[in-house]
Design an enzyme around this catalytic site. Structure first.
Site, PDB file in Angstrom:
ATOM      1  N   CYS A 226      -4.827   2.326  -3.812  1.00  0.00           N
ATOM      2  CA  CYS A 226      -3.620   2.845  -3.138  1.00  0.00           C
ATOM      3  C   CYS A 226      -2.427   1.917  -3.367  1.00  0.00           C
ATOM      4  O   CYS A 226      -1.577   1.744  -2.486  1.00  0.00           O
ATOM      5  CB  CYS A 226      -3.859   3.052  -1.641  1.00  0.00           C
ATOM      6  SG  CYS A 226      -5.063   4.343  -1.280  1.00  0.00           S
TER       7      CYS A 226
ATOM      8  N   GLN B 208      -4.996  -5.896   6.336  1.00  0.00           N
ATOM      9  CA  GLN B 208      -6.003  -6.737   5.686  1.00  0.00           C
ATOM     10  C   GLN B 208      -6.047  -8.142   6.265  1.00  0.00           C
ATOM     11  O   GLN B 208      -6.766  -8.996   5.755  1.00  0.00           O
ATOM     12  CB  GLN B 208      -5.725  -6.806   4.177  1.00  0.00           C
ATOM     13  CG  GLN B 208      -5.831  -5.475   3.475  1.00  0.00           C
ATOM     14  CD  GLN B 208      -7.243  -4.913   3.488  1.00  0.00           C
ATOM     15  OE1 GLN B 208      -8.217  -5.658   3.571  1.00  0.00           O
ATOM     16  NE2 GLN B 208      -7.368  -3.592   3.425  1.00  0.00           N
TER      17      GLN B 208
ATOM     18  N   LYS C  58     -10.754  -1.555   9.757  1.00  0.00           N
ATOM     19  CA  LYS C  58     -10.804  -2.704   8.850  1.00  0.00           C
ATOM     20  C   LYS C  58     -11.117  -4.002   9.594  1.00  0.00           C
ATOM     21  O   LYS C  58     -11.139  -5.074   9.001  1.00  0.00           O
ATOM     22  CB  LYS C  58      -9.488  -2.818   8.086  1.00  0.00           C
ATOM     23  CG  LYS C  58      -9.237  -1.624   7.152  1.00  0.00           C
ATOM     24  CD  LYS C  58      -7.965  -1.794   6.365  1.00  0.00           C
ATOM     25  CE  LYS C  58      -7.606  -0.522   5.601  1.00  0.00           C
ATOM     26  NZ  LYS C  58      -8.557  -0.182   4.546  1.00  0.00           N
TER      27      LYS C  58
ATOM     28  N   HIS D 172       0.861  -1.183   0.000  1.00  0.00           N
ATOM     29  CA  HIS D 172       0.000   0.000   0.000  1.00  0.00           C
ATOM     30  C   HIS D 172       0.900   1.236   0.000  1.00  0.00           C
ATOM     31  O   HIS D 172       2.018   1.228   0.503  1.00  0.00           O
ATOM     32  CB  HIS D 172      -0.849  -0.040   1.277  1.00  0.00           C
ATOM     33  CG  HIS D 172      -1.975   0.920   1.328  1.00  0.00           C
ATOM     34  ND1 HIS D 172      -1.800   2.259   1.601  1.00  0.00           N
ATOM     35  CD2 HIS D 172      -3.322   0.745   1.167  1.00  0.00           C
ATOM     36  CE1 HIS D 172      -2.979   2.856   1.614  1.00  0.00           C
ATOM     37  NE2 HIS D 172      -3.922   1.969   1.345  1.00  0.00           N
TER      38      HIS D 172
ATOM     39  N   ASP E  99       2.654  -5.325   7.617  1.00  0.00           N
ATOM     40  CA  ASP E  99       1.404  -4.588   7.476  1.00  0.00           C
ATOM     41  C   ASP E  99       0.271  -5.613   7.568  1.00  0.00           C
ATOM     42  O   ASP E  99       0.048  -6.384   6.641  1.00  0.00           O
ATOM     43  CB  ASP E  99       1.381  -3.860   6.129  1.00  0.00           C
ATOM     44  CG  ASP E  99       0.004  -3.286   5.800  1.00  0.00           C
ATOM     45  OD1 ASP E  99      -0.896  -3.337   6.665  1.00  0.00           O
ATOM     46  OD2 ASP E  99      -0.175  -2.792   4.674  1.00  0.00           O
TER      47      ASP E  99
END
Length: 403
Positions: free
Chosen positions: A360, A199, A222, A119, A196
């Site tokens: 993104c 998600q 999220k 991202h 990261d």
């Protein structure tokens, strides 16, 4: 729709409206009533600033706020609550790391490896820090199937590699990084590892100790929590060495015009009044997830994904992007000869909410030779009936455009 799924959906007020199939969960999830109620209760009954008040309301607010930190620690199995830093989201977590860790660590010629799925929130902070320090930002390439190229990754690792930043689950493709392979390889090269998890947290059980990374970041919104709150977890030994990211109240122990002494962890990285209600809401969202049958949830989401992948494969002129193998939570697709934004608008007119654009991830789109894509993404409350409604609408749209 099964009775348990109906009961789950009833916990989400935003879903109780007609003509809405919400399949944009990778952008943000809907919020269950318990999250909304916890935040409402804070403002109605406990509203006060935290940590420094000498009155009952401040004590209540502090207990609720720090209770949320405890919840995060348990949720990701962090060794210590002091390692859990509240941020505004994954983007701020990554900026904190790049600014603080990068300025502490990087020298000219050092290398930062980052996956091509990344991202912009992961790419740009390190790109800027690389420009400032003379380090190099190097992308980990993809295989033709859209997976990370592990042979190329291993070849890139070396004595100059100081940081490896990996996306656990691609927000655009739903691809899952083989962290069990990539993190040990990075550690063996002496690199500091960052994951990261934005998600991943809504779909996978997270154990930062089992992962073996040095830093892990995710956003509340999220994973059924509010916007404006996120988490950066880091190893205490590294956090202790890093300089503060922002300066002001809360992050100091003592201030004079001659100098300042900084607070202990985690407050050293939490300057100013924090997002108190949002942190409480995040804690409640994680409690919601903990209350789900995670294995059943993963099986349900896998069934949704397979239903959509099979349906897309059966539609002439529609192609899933990087749709071979496992896709978790999100799947991108394109319609031959049509702009992704047009498809998104037509789906919206049919009551289907999806995401269209570059997600993104412009470098990823460039690597795939695309200007953008449409993305469908799932959450625990989505049903097979909604997957079918999406496929029926997409079929109707493609047939209409072919006329």
């Amino acid at each position: 729709m099964s009775a348990p799924l109906q009961q789950l959906r009833h916990q989400f007020p935003a879903l109780n409206q007609p003509d809405l199939v919400y399949l944009d969960n990778a952008a943000t999830t809907q919020k269950p009533e318990r999250v909304l109620s916890a935040m409402n209760r804070f403002y109605r009954e406990q509203n006060a600033n935290v940590h420094r008040g000498a009155h009952r309301l401040s004590d209540l607010a502090t207990r609720a706020f720090e209770g949320a930190r405890d919840r995060v620690q348990t949720f990701i199995n962090a060794p210590a609550r002091e390692e859990v830093i509240f941020t505004r989201g994954t983007t701020e977590s990554m900026n904190l790391l790049a600014r603080s860790l990068g300025s502490h660590l990087l020298q000219p010629g050092d290398e930062i490896l980052i996956d091509t799925w990344a991202h912009h929130a992961c790419i740009v902070p390190w790109q800027q820090m690389a420009m400032r320090t003379g380090a190099k930002l190097i992308p980990i390439p993809l295989t033709p199937e859209g997976d990370l190229d592990l042979d190329a990754y291993r070849a890139l690792l070396g004595p100059k590699t100081k940081v490896v930043s990996l996306t656990q689950v691609s927000n655009a493709l739903g691809k899952v990084a083989p962290l069990e392979v990539m993190l040990p390889a990075a550690r063996a090269a002496g690199a500091i590892t960052i994951v990261d998890g934005a998600q991943a947290v809504a779909h996978l059980e997270i154990d930062v100790q089992a992962l073996g990374c040095d830093f892990y970041a995710f956003s509340g919104h999220k994973c059924y929590g509010p916007t404006g709150i996120g988490v950066l977890w880091g190893r205490q030994s590294l956090l202790e060495q890093m300089p503060p990211y922002q300066y002001g109240g809360e992050m100091i122990q003592q201030v004079s015009f001659e100098g300042s002494q900084f607070n202990r962890l985690p407050y050293k990285f939490e300057a100013g009044t924090p997002a108190i209600a949002e942190a409480i809401g995040l804690g409640e969202a994680l409690a919601f997830i903990d209350g789900l049958d995670r294995k059943a949830l993963q099986a349900h989401e896998a069934e949704l994904m397979e239903r959509v992948k099979a349906g897309i494969a059966a539609l002439p002129g529609v192609e899933a992007i990087a749709g071979t193998g496992v896709n978790l939570g999100a799947l991108s697709f394109r319609v031959e000869g049509e702009h992704h934004q047009d498809i998104g608008i037509l789906l919206d007119q049919a009551g289907i909410a999806v995401r269209c654009g570059h997600h993104c991830c412009q470098p990823l789109m460039q690597a795939l030779g695309l200007k953008g894509s449409c993305r469908v993404s799932f959450a625990a409350y989505n049903s097979l009936e909604e997957a079918d409604a999406f496929l029926a609408a997409l079929k109707e749209i493609t047939e209409f455009l072919d006329d």
